[in-house]
Write a protein that holds these residues in place. Structure first.
Motif, PDB file in Angstrom:
ATOM      1  N   ALA A 124       0.365  -0.933   0.156  1.00  0.00           N
ATOM      2  CA  ALA A 124      -0.120  -0.035   0.394  1.00  0.00           C
ATOM      3  C   ALA A 124       0.850   0.656  -0.155  1.00  0.00           C
ATOM      4  CB  ALA A 124      -0.835  -0.189   1.266  1.00  0.00           C
ATOM      5  N   PHE A 125       1.894   1.332   0.533  1.00  0.00           N
ATOM      6  CA  PHE A 125       2.725   2.398   0.614  1.00  0.00           C
ATOM      7  C   PHE A 125       3.534   2.690  -0.914  1.00  0.00           C
ATOM      8  CE2 PHE A 125       7.531   3.830   1.231  1.00  0.00           C
ATOM      9  CZ  PHE A 125       7.202   5.316   1.912  1.00  0.00           C
ATOM     10  N   GLN A 126       3.984   2.111  -1.248  1.00  0.00           N
ATOM     11  CA  GLN A 126       4.696   1.989  -2.829  1.00  0.00           C
ATOM     12  C   GLN A 126       3.979   3.185  -3.368  1.00  0.00           C
ATOM     13  OE1 GLN A 126       7.460   2.304  -3.558  1.00  0.00           O
ATOM     14  NE2 GLN A 126       7.673   1.048  -1.709  1.00  0.00           N
ATOM     15  N   PRO A 127       2.422   3.023  -4.102  1.00  0.00           N
ATOM     16  CA  PRO A 127       1.200   3.871  -4.650  1.00  0.00           C
ATOM     17  C   PRO A 127       0.851   4.687  -4.000  1.00  0.00           C
ATOM     18  CG  PRO A 127       0.279   1.587  -4.544  1.00  0.00           C
ATOM     19  CD  PRO A 127       1.681   1.603  -3.660  1.00  0.00           C
ATOM     20  N   ASP A 128       1.030   4.988  -2.585  1.00  0.00           N
ATOM     21  CA  ASP A 128       1.070   6.437  -1.804  1.00  0.00           C
ATOM     22  C   ASP A 128       2.039   7.175  -2.446  1.00  0.00           C
ATOM     23  OD1 ASP A 128      -1.370   5.484  -0.712  1.00  0.00           O
ATOM     24  OD2 ASP A 128      -1.412   5.222   1.140  1.00  0.00           O
ATOM     25  N   LEU A 129       3.417   5.925  -2.077  1.00  0.00           N
ATOM     26  CA  LEU A 129       4.626   7.012  -2.478  1.00  0.00           C
ATOM     27  C   LEU A 129       4.243   7.600  -3.872  1.00  0.00           C
ATOM     28  CD1 LEU A 129       7.531   8.148  -1.741  1.00  0.00           C
ATOM     29  CD2 LEU A 129       8.233   5.843  -2.015  1.00  0.00           C
ATOM     30  N   VAL A 130       4.224   7.286  -4.518  1.00  0.00           N
ATOM     31  CA  VAL A 130       4.495   7.519  -5.972  1.00  0.00           C
ATOM     32  C   VAL A 130       2.914   8.599  -6.131  1.00  0.00           C
ATOM     33  CG1 VAL A 130       3.301   6.711  -8.064  1.00  0.00           C
ATOM     34  CG2 VAL A 130       5.286   5.357  -7.423  1.00  0.00           C
ATOM     35  N   GLN A 131       1.874   8.764  -5.234  1.00  0.00           N
ATOM     36  CA  GLN A 131       1.134   9.985  -5.310  1.00  0.00           C
ATOM     37  C   GLN A 131       1.433  11.061  -4.539  1.00  0.00           C
ATOM     38  OE1 GLN A 131      -2.183   7.947  -4.015  1.00  0.00           O
ATOM     39  NE2 GLN A 131      -3.006   7.440  -5.525  1.00  0.00           N
ATOM     40  N   ARG A 184      10.153  17.203   1.665  1.00  0.00           N
ATOM     41  CA  ARG A 184       9.380  18.168   3.322  1.00  0.00           C
ATOM     42  C   ARG A 184       7.506  17.812   2.773  1.00  0.00           C
ATOM     43  NH1 ARG A 184      12.456  22.729   4.220  1.00  0.00           N
ATOM     44  NH2 ARG A 184      14.004  22.398   5.444  1.00  0.00           N
ATOM     45  N   ILE A 185       6.788  17.949   1.403  1.00  0.00           N
ATOM     46  CA  ILE A 185       5.580  17.561   0.833  1.00  0.00           C
ATOM     47  C   ILE A 185       4.828  16.564   0.759  1.00  0.00           C
ATOM     48  CG2 ILE A 185       3.749  17.668  -0.540  1.00  0.00           C
ATOM     49  CD1 ILE A 185       5.171  20.360  -1.667  1.00  0.00           C
ATOM     50  N   VAL A 186       6.723  14.858   0.094  1.00  0.00           N
ATOM     51  CA  VAL A 186       6.355  14.031   0.288  1.00  0.00           C
ATOM     52  C   VAL A 186       5.742  12.916   1.863  1.00  0.00           C
ATOM     53  CG1 VAL A 186       7.253  11.443   0.099  1.00  0.00           C
ATOM     54  CG2 VAL A 186       7.163  13.529  -1.934  1.00  0.00           C
ATOM     55  N   ASP A 187       7.247  13.813   2.591  1.00  0.00           N
ATOM     56  CA  ASP A 187       6.624  13.594   4.212  1.00  0.00           C
ATOM     57  C   ASP A 187       5.982  13.416   4.601  1.00  0.00           C
ATOM     58  OD1 ASP A 187       9.625  12.364   3.553  1.00  0.00           O
ATOM     59  OD2 ASP A 187      10.204  13.472   5.103  1.00  0.00           O
ATOM     60  N   ARG A 188       5.221  15.251   4.450  1.00  0.00           N
ATOM     61  CA  ARG A 188       3.871  15.503   5.122  1.00  0.00           C
ATOM     62  C   ARG A 188       2.277  14.768   4.040  1.00  0.00           C
ATOM     63  NH1 ARG A 188       6.580  21.097   4.963  1.00  0.00           N
ATOM     64  NH2 ARG A 188       6.931  20.670   7.297  1.00  0.00           N
ATOM     65  N   CYS A 189       3.148  14.535   3.345  1.00  0.00           N
ATOM     66  CA  CYS A 189       1.564  13.894   2.281  1.00  0.00           C
ATOM     67  C   CYS A 189       1.215  11.935   2.905  1.00  0.00           C
ATOM     68  CB  CYS A 189       1.416  13.603   0.918  1.00  0.00           C
ATOM     69  SG  CYS A 189       0.711  12.897  -0.003  1.00  0.00           S
ATOM     70  N   LEU A 190       2.415  11.831   3.172  1.00  0.00           N
ATOM     71  CA  LEU A 190       2.431  10.224   3.361  1.00  0.00           C
ATOM     72  C   LEU A 190       2.180   9.590   5.171  1.00  0.00           C
ATOM     73  CD1 LEU A 190       5.778   8.933   1.985  1.00  0.00           C
ATOM     74  CD2 LEU A 190       3.179   8.021   1.725  1.00  0.00           C
ATOM     75  N   THR A 191       2.347  10.568   5.899  1.00  0.00           N
ATOM     76  CA  THR A 191       1.556  11.195   7.309  1.00  0.00           C
ATOM     77  C   THR A 191       0.675  11.527   7.525  1.00  0.00           C
ATOM     78  OG1 THR A 191       4.250  12.422   8.161  1.00  0.00           O
ATOM     79  CG2 THR A 191       2.135  12.529   9.155  1.00  0.00           C
ATOM     80  N   ASN A 192      -0.555  12.874   7.011  1.00  0.00           N
ATOM     81  CA  ASN A 192      -1.330  12.688   6.462  1.00  0.00           C
ATOM     82  C   ASN A 192      -2.363  11.053   6.081  1.00  0.00           C
ATOM     83  OD1 ASN A 192      -0.596  15.326   7.501  1.00  0.00           O
ATOM     84  ND2 ASN A 192      -1.474  16.364   5.673  1.00  0.00           N
TER      85      ASN A 192
END
Length: 144
Positions: A38-45, A122-130
């Protein structure tokens, strides 16, 4: 004057260190407590969202750098003219002042350079945290 143009370009090139690649940026997560499928598609988005923001940051940085360069050149030329008033070398002092001012202006505005370089990560990190992922790295400091 041509040598000053070359000098300014060298300063601009050397001051702009290459930002980390957003395409390979990956925050650090615990693979034992994270569903990696699940993480990989979220990372790409999240990278896609960050990529759009990066384009805007780069445009802002470019506009600010051009403004800083011009303001620096004009200011430096004015200082050179004032210092060289009544001197036989006034033209050289104006040119030197303009080149020095342009170089100083070109290196100003580091907040935009920092934003372009680290903001997308930072945006990637915050997006994944959200999205509920627990990141182990400091914000924006994953791996490339």
């Amino acid at each position: 004057m041509k040598k000053y143009f070359i000098l300014i370009n060298l300063i601009l090139i050397s001051s702009g260190c290459a930002p980390p690649s957003l395409a390979t940026y990956e925050p650090v997560v615990d693979p034992y407590s994270t569903d990696m499928a699940a993480f990989q598609p979220d990372l790409v988005q999240c990278r896609g969202i960050a990529s759009a923001a990066k384009a805007k940051y780069e445009k802002q940085a470019s506009q600010q750098a051009a403004t800083n360069l011009m303001v620096g050149a004009v200011s430096g030329a004015l200082v050179g003219a004032a210092v060289g008033t009544g001197s036989a070398n006034q033209g050289n002092l104006i040119a030197t002042g303009a080149a020095a001012g342009a170089a100083g202006g070109a290196t100003a505005g580091s907040e935009y350079a920092t934003l372009v370089k680290y903001g997308p990560n930072r945006i990637v990190d915050r997006c994944l945290t959200n999205r509920g992922y627990k990141l182990l790295n400091d914000i924006g400091m994953g791996t490339n």
